[in-house]
Scaffold this active site. Structure first.
Site, PDB file in Angstrom:
ATOM      1  N   ARG A 107      29.810  45.225  38.551  1.00 21.72           N
ATOM      2  CA  ARG A 107      30.531  44.067  38.005  1.00 21.72           C
ATOM      3  C   ARG A 107      30.279  42.826  38.868  1.00 21.72           C
ATOM      4  O   ARG A 107      29.582  41.908  38.455  1.00 21.72           O
ATOM      5  CB  ARG A 107      32.040  44.408  37.900  1.00 21.72           C
ATOM      6  CG  ARG A 107      32.848  43.426  37.068  1.00 21.72           C
ATOM      7  CD  ARG A 107      33.232  42.143  37.806  1.00 21.72           C
ATOM      8  NE  ARG A 107      33.972  42.385  39.040  1.00 21.72           N
ATOM      9  CZ  ARG A 107      34.243  41.421  39.917  1.00 21.72           C
ATOM     10  NH1 ARG A 107      33.845  40.178  39.704  1.00 21.72           N
ATOM     11  NH2 ARG A 107      34.874  41.686  41.051  1.00 21.72           N
ATOM     12  N   ASP A 108      30.798  42.828  40.086  1.00 19.18           N
ATOM     13  CA  ASP A 108      30.652  41.635  40.926  1.00 19.18           C
ATOM     14  C   ASP A 108      29.177  41.402  41.239  1.00 19.18           C
ATOM     15  O   ASP A 108      28.715  40.256  41.302  1.00 19.18           O
ATOM     16  CB  ASP A 108      31.441  41.823  42.228  1.00 19.18           C
ATOM     17  CG  ASP A 108      31.953  40.515  42.808  1.00 19.18           C
ATOM     18  OD1 ASP A 108      31.530  39.452  42.340  1.00 19.18           O
ATOM     19  OD2 ASP A 108      32.781  40.566  43.736  1.00 19.18           O
ATOM     20  N   CYS A 132      29.798  35.013  42.859  1.00 21.31           N
ATOM     21  CA  CYS A 132      30.645  34.611  41.739  1.00 21.31           C
ATOM     22  C   CYS A 132      30.015  33.388  41.101  1.00 21.31           C
ATOM     23  O   CYS A 132      29.783  32.380  41.781  1.00 21.31           O
ATOM     24  CB  CYS A 132      32.056  34.284  42.207  1.00 21.31           C
ATOM     25  SG  CYS A 132      33.099  33.724  40.834  1.00 21.31           S
ATOM     26  N   HIS A 149      33.154  39.135  50.880  1.00 21.57           N
ATOM     27  CA  HIS A 149      31.765  38.726  50.655  1.00 21.57           C
ATOM     28  C   HIS A 149      31.173  38.426  52.030  1.00 21.57           C
ATOM     29  O   HIS A 149      31.895  38.081  52.967  1.00 21.57           O
ATOM     30  CB  HIS A 149      31.708  37.516  49.716  1.00 21.57           C
ATOM     31  CG  HIS A 149      31.998  37.884  48.285  1.00 21.57           C
ATOM     32  ND1 HIS A 149      31.007  38.015  47.340  1.00 21.57           N
ATOM     33  CD2 HIS A 149      33.158  38.188  47.654  1.00 21.57           C
ATOM     34  CE1 HIS A 149      31.563  38.367  46.170  1.00 21.57           C
ATOM     35  NE2 HIS A 149      32.866  38.481  46.338  1.00 21.57           N
ATOM     36  N   HIS A 162      38.465  42.686  49.936  1.00 18.81           N
ATOM     37  CA  HIS A 162      37.265  42.384  49.133  1.00 18.81           C
ATOM     38  C   HIS A 162      36.513  41.270  49.851  1.00 18.81           C
ATOM     39  O   HIS A 162      36.802  40.091  49.671  1.00 18.81           O
ATOM     40  CB  HIS A 162      37.739  41.955  47.743  1.00 18.81           C
ATOM     41  CG  HIS A 162      36.663  41.593  46.783  1.00 18.81           C
ATOM     42  ND1 HIS A 162      36.275  42.422  45.745  1.00 18.81           N
ATOM     43  CD2 HIS A 162      35.898  40.481  46.648  1.00 18.81           C
ATOM     44  CE1 HIS A 162      35.333  41.842  45.023  1.00 18.81           C
ATOM     45  NE2 HIS A 162      35.079  40.655  45.550  1.00 18.81           N
ATOM     46  N   ASN A 217      28.482  40.730  48.123  1.00 19.66           N
ATOM     47  CA  ASN A 217      29.630  41.432  48.710  1.00 19.66           C
ATOM     48  C   ASN A 217      29.180  42.212  49.935  1.00 19.66           C
ATOM     49  O   ASN A 217      27.988  42.455  50.138  1.00 19.66           O
ATOM     50  CB  ASN A 217      30.181  42.451  47.704  1.00 19.66           C
ATOM     51  CG  ASN A 217      30.803  41.805  46.499  1.00 19.66           C
ATOM     52  OD1 ASN A 217      30.113  41.301  45.639  1.00 19.66           O
ATOM     53  ND2 ASN A 217      32.115  41.813  46.443  1.00 19.66           N
TER      54      ASN A 217
HETATM   55  P1  HMG Z   1      38.967  29.245  27.763  1.00 14.51           P
HETATM   56  O1  HMG Z   1      37.769  28.510  27.277  1.00 14.51           O
HETATM   57  O2  HMG Z   1      40.090  28.451  28.341  1.00 14.51           O
HETATM   58  O3  HMG Z   1      39.502  30.228  26.633  1.00 14.51           O
HETATM   59  O4  HMG Z   1      38.445  30.277  28.860  1.00 14.51           O
HETATM   60  P2  HMG Z   1      40.594  30.018  25.514  1.00 14.51           P
HETATM   61  O5  HMG Z   1      41.753  30.893  25.852  1.00 14.51           O
HETATM   62  O6  HMG Z   1      40.829  28.556  25.299  1.00 14.51           O
HETATM   63  O7  HMG Z   1      39.825  30.607  24.227  1.00 14.51           O
HETATM   64  C1  HMG Z   1      38.679  29.956  23.715  1.00 14.51           C
HETATM   65  C2  HMG Z   1      37.890  30.928  22.853  1.00 14.51           C
HETATM   66  O8  HMG Z   1      37.407  31.986  23.661  1.00 14.51           O
HETATM   67  C3  HMG Z   1      38.715  31.578  21.742  1.00 14.51           C
HETATM   68  O9  HMG Z   1      37.826  31.775  20.641  1.00 14.51           O
HETATM   69  C4  HMG Z   1      39.066  32.924  22.305  1.00 14.51           C
HETATM   70  O10 HMG Z   1      39.266  33.936  21.322  1.00 14.51           O
HETATM   71  C5  HMG Z   1      37.821  33.240  23.110  1.00 14.51           C
HETATM   72  P3  HMG Z   1      37.947  30.869  19.320  1.00 14.51           P
HETATM   73  O11 HMG Z   1      39.349  31.115  18.826  1.00 14.51           O
HETATM   74  O12 HMG Z   1      37.729  29.482  19.817  1.00 14.51           O
HETATM   75  O13 HMG Z   1      36.849  31.412  18.459  1.00 14.51           O
HETATM   76  N1  HMG Z   1      38.158  34.141  24.241  1.00 14.51           N
HETATM   77  C6  HMG Z   1      37.563  35.313  24.479  1.00 14.51           C
HETATM   78  N2  HMG Z   1      36.550  35.967  23.897  1.00 14.51           N
HETATM   79  C7  HMG Z   1      36.203  37.178  24.418  1.00 14.51           C
HETATM   80  N3  HMG Z   1      36.823  37.730  25.485  1.00 14.51           N
HETATM   81  C8  HMG Z   1      37.823  37.106  26.100  1.00 14.51           C
HETATM   82  C9  HMG Z   1      38.214  35.838  25.611  1.00 14.51           C
HETATM   83  N4  HMG Z   1      39.165  34.965  25.998  1.00 14.51           N
HETATM   84  C10 HMG Z   1      39.123  33.938  25.156  1.00 14.51           C
HETATM   85  N5  HMG Z   1      38.416  37.675  27.153  1.00 14.51           N
HETATM   86  C11 HMG Z   1      38.719  32.377  29.985  1.00 14.51           C
HETATM   87  C12 HMG Z   1      39.389  31.081  29.551  1.00 14.51           C
HETATM   88  C13 HMG Z   1      39.681  33.073  30.933  1.00 14.51           C
HETATM   89  C14 HMG Z   1      38.461  33.221  28.777  1.00 14.51           C
HETATM   90  C15 HMG Z   1      37.394  32.046  30.674  1.00 14.51           C
HETATM   91  O14 HMG Z   1      37.672  31.126  31.665  1.00 14.51           O
HETATM   92  C16 HMG Z   1      36.730  33.258  31.275  1.00 14.51           C
HETATM   93  O15 HMG Z   1      36.262  34.157  30.595  1.00 14.51           O
HETATM   94  N6  HMG Z   1      36.642  33.297  32.639  1.00 14.51           N
HETATM   95  C17 HMG Z   1      36.057  34.424  33.363  1.00 14.51           C
HETATM   96  C18 HMG Z   1      35.368  33.970  34.605  1.00 14.51           C
HETATM   97  C19 HMG Z   1      34.838  35.164  35.365  1.00 14.51           C
HETATM   98  O16 HMG Z   1      34.626  36.233  34.815  1.00 14.51           O
HETATM   99  N7  HMG Z   1      34.604  34.984  36.690  1.00 14.51           N
HETATM  100  C20 HMG Z   1      34.087  36.021  37.536  1.00 14.51           C
HETATM  101  C21 HMG Z   1      35.079  37.106  37.837  1.00 14.51           C
HETATM  102  S1  HMG Z   1      36.236  36.687  39.122  1.00 14.51           S
HETATM  103  C22 HMG Z   1      35.403  37.065  40.590  1.00 14.51           C
HETATM  104  O17 HMG Z   1      34.230  37.341  40.584  1.00 14.51           O
HETATM  105  C23 HMG Z   1      36.198  37.122  41.886  1.00 14.51           C
HETATM  106  C24 HMG Z   1      36.440  38.552  42.373  1.00 14.51           C
HETATM  107  O18 HMG Z   1      35.238  39.235  42.615  1.00 14.51           O
HETATM  108  C25 HMG Z   1      37.274  38.519  43.669  1.00 14.51           C
HETATM  109  C26 HMG Z   1      36.704  37.554  44.731  1.00 14.51           C
HETATM  110  O19 HMG Z   1      35.525  37.696  45.130  1.00 14.51           O
HETATM  111  O20 HMG Z   1      37.471  36.672  45.123  1.00 14.51           O
HETATM  112  C27 HMG Z   1      37.251  39.362  41.345  1.00 14.51           C
HETATM  113 MG    MG Z   2      34.041  39.066  44.434  1.00 14.26          MG
END
Ligand code: HMG
Ligand code: MG
Length: 314
Positions: free
Chosen positions: A27-28, A253, A222, A220, A262
Site C-alpha cells: 500500500r504505502d 506519500c 519513513h 510508522h 518507509n
Molecule cells: P474529495 O474530492 O473531497 O471527495 O476527495 P468528495 O467527498 O467531494 O467526493 C467527490 C467524488 O469522489 C464523488 O463522486 C464521490 O463519490 C467520489 P461524484 O458524486 O462527484 O461522482 N469519492 C470516491 N470514489 C471512490 N472511493 C472513495 C471516494 N470518496 C469520494 N473513497 C477524498 C476526498 C478523501 C476522497 C480524497 O481526498 C482521497 O481519496 N484522498 C486519499 C489520499 C491518499 O490516499 N493518500 C495516501 C494515503 S495516506 C498516507 O500515505 C500516510 C500514511 O502512510 C501514514 C504516514 O506516513 O503518515 C497512512
Molecule cells: Mg506512510
C-alpha cells in the site's frame, strides 16, 4: 542463508520478546510508484510476503482512484488475496464511500488516516483536521459494528513540510479523538521522516500521560534522514510492539513530496533478530521477494539489508 547472512544474536535488556511487523509495502510502497504495477504482480507480491512469514499485510486503499491511481485496482486486487490463510489484510479507507467499498469485499481490517496538521489534512483529504475527524466518526463506528478491527493513522506526528515542527499536544488531540471513536490501535506516522529518537520518546510519554496505553500504539517511520531504525529502537525501549515497515523500503506519500521510502522491513528484521526479538519472518525469503519486486519496478531496492544480502547483484 549462510552464517554471515544472519545477524549475531545479542539481546538487550528490557525490550519486547516479540514484535508484530505491520507490512505496508503493497500500500504505502506501491501508492507512490510512477508506473502502474499490474494487479497480478501486486497479488503475487502480497502472497510472497505472506510466505515470508508476515501476518499483517496492508493490501491496498479504497481511496478516490483519481487521487491515487496506483491503487485504483483495489476491487480487482483484494479478492485475489483475501483468502490467504493466517494473514490479516488491512485496507485504508478515507470516508464512507471507501468503507462501503471495503466492506462489500469482506475486508475486516480497516484503517482510517488522519493528520496532526491542517496543511496535510487539506492536501491529503481535502478537509480540515476536524472535518476529517467528523468524516471518520461514523466510518469507525460502522466498521466496528461490522466486526472489523480499526486502526487510526495519524500523519505528520513530528514535522510537516508546510508547517515545520508539530506541537506534541496537537498530535495527542488527534490520537485521543481517534481512540474515543473506537479505533483499536493508532499508528504514529513520521510521514516525511524527520523524527529523531528523543522526539519519539517525548511523544510516547505524552500519549501515555494523556491516557493512551503503549499497547495500542504502533509506529510508522519513513527513512528520509536515515533515522527510522534509531526511532524504532527508541519506541521498542518504550515498550511499543507494533512496527510498520515496507518490504525493500518502498514507499512515500504522493501528497507529501518530501516523503521517501518507509523503514525497510528487511532492515527492521535484521535489527530485531540481532536483538533476539521474534518476528516470525524468514529474512531470506523476504529479501528474495524484494529483489523480485525491484526487478518489476526496474530499480534496486533502497534497503541496505536487501543490498547486502543479495550481494549487490540485483
Ligand atoms: P474529495 O474530492 O473531497 O471527495 O476527495 P468528495 O467527498 O467531494 O467526493 C467527490 C467524488 O469522489 C464523488 O463522486 C464521490 O463519490 C467520489 P461524484 O458524486 O462527484 O461522482 N469519492 C470516491 N470514489 C471512490 N472511493 C472513495 C471516494 N470518496 C469520494 N473513497 C477524498 C476526498 C478523501 C476522497 C480524497 O481526498 C482521497 O481519496 N484522498 C486519499 C489520499 C491518499 O490516499 N493518500 C495516501 C494515503 S495516506 C498516507 O500515505 C500516510 C500514511 O502512510 C501514514 C504516514 O506516513 O503518515 C497512512
Ligand atoms: Mg506512510
Amino acid at each position: 542463508m549462510s552464517a554471515e547472512q544472519l545477524p549475531m544474536v545479542v539481546p538487550a535488556s528490557d525490550l519486547p520478546a516479540r514484535v508484530r511487523i505491520y507490512e505496508v509495502g503493497a500500500r504505502d510502497g506501491l501508492q507512490n510508484e510512477k508506473g502502474a504495477v499490474p494487479t497480478e504482480v501486486k497479488a503475487e507480491f502480497i502472497r510472497r510476503l505472506a510466505e515470508a512469514g508476515l501476518t499483517t499485510i496492508e493490501a491496498t486503499s479504497f481511496v478516490h482512484p483519481k487521487w491515487v491511481p496506483q491503487l485504483a485496482d483495489a476491487e480487482e486486487l483484494f479478492p485475489r488475496v483475501r483468502e490467504l490463510p493466517g494473514v490479516e489484510l488491512p485496507v485504508l479507507v478515507p470516508n464512507q464511500r471507501g468503507l462501503d467499498r471495503a466492506l462489500a469485499l469482506g475486508a475486516d481490517r480497516i484503517a482510517v488516516f488522519a493528520s496532526a496538521t491542517e496543511s496535510f489534512a487539506k492536501a491529503n483529504l481535502n478537509r480540515t483536521v476536524d472535518e476529517s475527524l467528523a468524516v471518520f466518526e461514523p466510518v469507525v463506528r460502522q466498521a466496528k459494528d461490522a466486526g472489523a478491527r480499526v486502526r487510526g493513522y495519524v500523519s505528520m506526528c513530528f514535522g510537516d513540510p508546510w508547517e515545520g515542527a508539530v506541537p506534541l499536544h496537537q498530535v495527542a488531540r488527534v490520537c485521543t479523538a481517534l481512540r474515543n471513536m473506537g479505533c483499536d490501535e493508532l499508528s504514529l506516522g513520521d510521514t516525511i521522516g524527520v523524527a529523531t529518537p528523543g522526539h519519539v520518546q517525548e511523544l510516547l510519554n505524552l500519549l501515555n500521560e494523556e491516557g493512551v496505553p503503549t499497547n495500542e500504539i504502533g509506529v510508522h517511520f519513513h527513512d528520509t534522514y536515515g533515522q527510522a531504525l534509531a526511532n524504532t529502537y527508541a519506541a521498542l525501549e518504550h515498550g511499543v510492539t507494533t512496527v510498520d515497515a515496507s518490504a525493500g523500503g518502498l514507499g512515500g506519500c504522493p501528497y507529501a513530496k518530501s516523503a521517501t521510502g518507509n523503514l525497510a522491513t528487511e532492515d527492521l528484521v535484521w535489527m530485531l533478530h540481532g536483538l533476539g526479538i521474534e518476528t516470525g519472518v524468514d529474512l531470506g525469503r523476504l529479501t528474495a521477494t524484494s529483489v523480485w519486486m525491484a526487478a518489476h519496478l526496474d530499480r534496486p531496492s533502497p534497503s541496505r539489508t536487501v543490498r547486502a544480502l543479495s550481494h549487490k547483484d540485483q
